[in-house]
Design an enzyme around this catalytic site. Structure first.
Site, PDB file in Angstrom:
ATOM      1  N   LYS A  75       0.852  -1.193   0.000  1.00  0.00           N
ATOM      2  CA  LYS A  75       0.000   0.000   0.000  1.00  0.00           C
ATOM      3  C   LYS A  75       0.887   1.243   0.000  1.00  0.00           C
ATOM      4  O   LYS A  75       1.990   1.215   0.569  1.00  0.00           O
ATOM      5  CB  LYS A  75      -0.892  -0.063   1.251  1.00  0.00           C
ATOM      6  CG  LYS A  75      -1.913   1.042   1.406  1.00  0.00           C
ATOM      7  CD  LYS A  75      -2.804   0.747   2.617  1.00  0.00           C
ATOM      8  CE  LYS A  75      -3.827   1.831   2.882  1.00  0.00           C
ATOM      9  NZ  LYS A  75      -4.710   1.504   4.024  1.00  0.00           N
ATOM     10  N   SER A 150      -9.535   1.635   3.212  1.00  0.00           N
ATOM     11  CA  SER A 150      -8.713   2.443   2.337  1.00  0.00           C
ATOM     12  C   SER A 150      -7.683   1.655   1.520  1.00  0.00           C
ATOM     13  O   SER A 150      -7.104   2.230   0.604  1.00  0.00           O
ATOM     14  CB  SER A 150      -7.980   3.494   3.171  1.00  0.00           C
ATOM     15  OG  SER A 150      -7.105   2.860   4.088  1.00  0.00           O
ATOM     16  N   SER A 174      -9.648  -1.012   7.100  1.00  0.00           N
ATOM     17  CA  SER A 174      -9.109  -0.805   5.760  1.00  0.00           C
ATOM     18  C   SER A 174      -8.457  -1.992   5.071  1.00  0.00           C
ATOM     19  O   SER A 174      -8.134  -1.912   3.894  1.00  0.00           O
ATOM     20  CB  SER A 174      -8.105   0.341   5.783  1.00  0.00           C
ATOM     21  OG  SER A 174      -8.808   1.546   5.764  1.00  0.00           O
TER      22      SER A 174
END
Ligand code: GLN
Length: 486
Positions: A75, A150, A174
């Site tokens: 990420k 996210s 997330s």
């Protein structure tokens, strides 16, 4: 769901394919598919090719692990030395950290190949990944829908077969919620089980790095590789998890006590509710004991989360002042104006909203009414969860109250979006681990995720329960075509 890591590793060790060749396959697949998914926001192909060569050497010398030579992604908030890491925010555009996060250095030492950084909500604040400064990633199950957030880019890359697995962060859901939206597996470990060194902070008492993968076994293999205490993260815990991947399938679910909290099912639609309760029946049919419980305190979790997360974010994001990192406003008359303009121009609306909320709840006169109260309620939640785990081994719940939203659907109302985190945030507030596994598709063909929750450091138990489900249930979600499908 299909296991990817061990079969790929077998192909690598038998010489059927080299890591260099496998990496080229992933690179071509990214070149082809990323236009559709917008999963990757920066690519590290040159380095990936070098890492693949190193991996091939490790394999030839007999020093390989299951992860050696396997291409993956991080990420965009997990640091790797010299690679763009921007939290998908204009304020960090161009930022290249000069050190590796502990998770990446552990994987690199095992010969992992990192293909690039993946899309996310700006500073991990959101539930759709639409607050990214690079535009939203799209859901490989249906590109008219969001990936969730996210860690939406990681989920899209893994579900779309353009990364074998990925690491995300989970502050309030997330990892689990995008895994659920994209029909893959997502593990949020116990707070402290994995070092957060090199993870760009959002809410430090809630943040945890987690794994997104195509199967429970893959998830366990990666968790085993990255968990453990770290001198660089004082919140990391010295706990011996053993080798969980090797234990999968060795215990059955006979006598396993599964708690079902009715509050977890309030307000979710019938289709999702019955999908999850049907999954629970499979455990019951195999000898698990179902215990109905009540957790009224769950209702308080959402306000507690949004007060604590925003308070911590307002403090953590104070460091982006145009002096030390990334973006700086072009014109200004003095330092104060420079900081003001940099932050005004550099942060997006959602991040600003949270900084303002956080600053408000911490300010004198409001601190006791909001922040302190939230911390006290957090203690209640922790003790209520502890009591529940005296009665049950695991809890089963939905991962989210909904399947993937259509694009732009929740953009109009921040509060509606916050409400969709209701099932995931209690886990971060209490610090316990949870895993999301796909159960079936809804009538629109979008995956429904089931959340298996355990007490602290019970990763072995929740991964085993998830593995039992994956092996025993009919696969009603399947895999996306395209990308690397070996
Ligand atoms: N959706 C939640 C939030 O916006 C959780 C995000 C996260 O886990 N990083 O805060």
């Amino acid at each position: 769901m299909k296991e990817i890591i061990a079969p790929l590793s077998k192909m690598l060790s038998s010489g059927e394919i080299s890591s260099v060749e496998l990496t080229e396959k992933y690179i071509s697949a990214i070149e082809q598919e990323n236009k559709r998914y917008n999963a990757y926001v920066s690519l590290t192909f040159d380095k990936a090719r070098q890492q693949a060569q190193t991996a091939d050497k490790m394999i030839a010398e007999g020093n390989a692990t299951l992860l050696t030579g396997i291409p993956m992604t991080l990420k965009d908030n997990i640091c790797s030395d010299g690679d763009l890491t921007t939290c998908c925010s204009k304020i960090l555009k161009g930022f290249r950290p000069y050190y590796d996060s502990t998770v990446w250095s552990k994987l690199k030492a095992q010969g992992a190949v990192m293909l690039g950084k993946t899309n996310m909500d700006e500073f991990a604040m959101g539930s759709t990944s639409e607050t990214s400064c690079y535009g939203a990633p799209l859901n490989p199950r249906n590109v008219n829908h969001v990936t969730g957030g996210s860690s939406g880019g990681v989920a899209a890359a893994v579900a779309g077969n353009i990364a074998a697995y990925g690491l995300g962060s989970d502050t309030g859901g997330s990892v689990r919620q995008p895994a659920s939206f994209c029909g893959i597996v997502g593990l949020k470990p116990t707070y402290g089980a994995i070092s957060r060194y090199g993870l760009i902070a959002y809410g430090s008492s809630l943040d945890q790095i987690g794994v997104l993968a195509n199967s429970v076994k893959d998830t366990a293999v990666v968790f085993d590789a990255i968990s453990g205490v770290d001198a660089n993260d004082q919140t990391s815990v010295d706990f011996n998890f053993g080798n969980i991947a090797d234990t999968l399938g060795q215990t059955d679910v006979k006598g396993l006590k599964i708690g079902i909290a009715k509050e977890y099912f309030d307000g979710i639609n019938e289709e999702m509710k019955s999908a999850i309760l049907d999954a629970v029946k499979l455990f019951e049919a195999n000898g698990a004991e179902i215990i109905d419980i009540s957790l009224p305190v769950l209702k308080q979790a959402l306000p507690v989360y949004y007060i604590i997360a925003c308070a911590e974010a307002s403090s953590n994001l104070g460091r982006y002042d145009g002096i030390r990192y990334g973006y700086r406003a072009e014109s200004f008359n003095d330092v104060e104006e420079m900081i003001l303009k940099t932050r005004t121009e550099g942060f997006g609306d959602e991040v600003k909203r949270r900084i303002m909320l956080g600053t408000y709840v911490l300010s004198s006169g409001y601190y006791d009414a909001y922040y302190k109260k939230a911390c006290l309620l957090r203690e209640n939640l922790i003790s209520d969860f502890e009591e529940i785990f005296d009665k049950c081994d695991i809890l089963i719940a939905p991962t989210a109250p909904n399947t993937a939203f259509p694009l732009n659907f929740k953009g109009a109302s921040p509060v509606d979006m916050y409400l969709s985190d209701i099932a995931t945030v209690p886990i971060n507030i209490t610090g316990v681990p949870a895993i999301s596994v796909p159960v079936k598709n809804d009538s629109n063909g979008l995956p429904i995720g089931m959340q298996i929750i355990g007490k602290k450091f019970s990763e072995g138990a929740i991964l085993n329960a998830a593995y039992f489900y994956e092996k025993t249930a009919e696969d009603k979600v399947g895999n996306v075509s395209g990308g690397v499908n070996l």
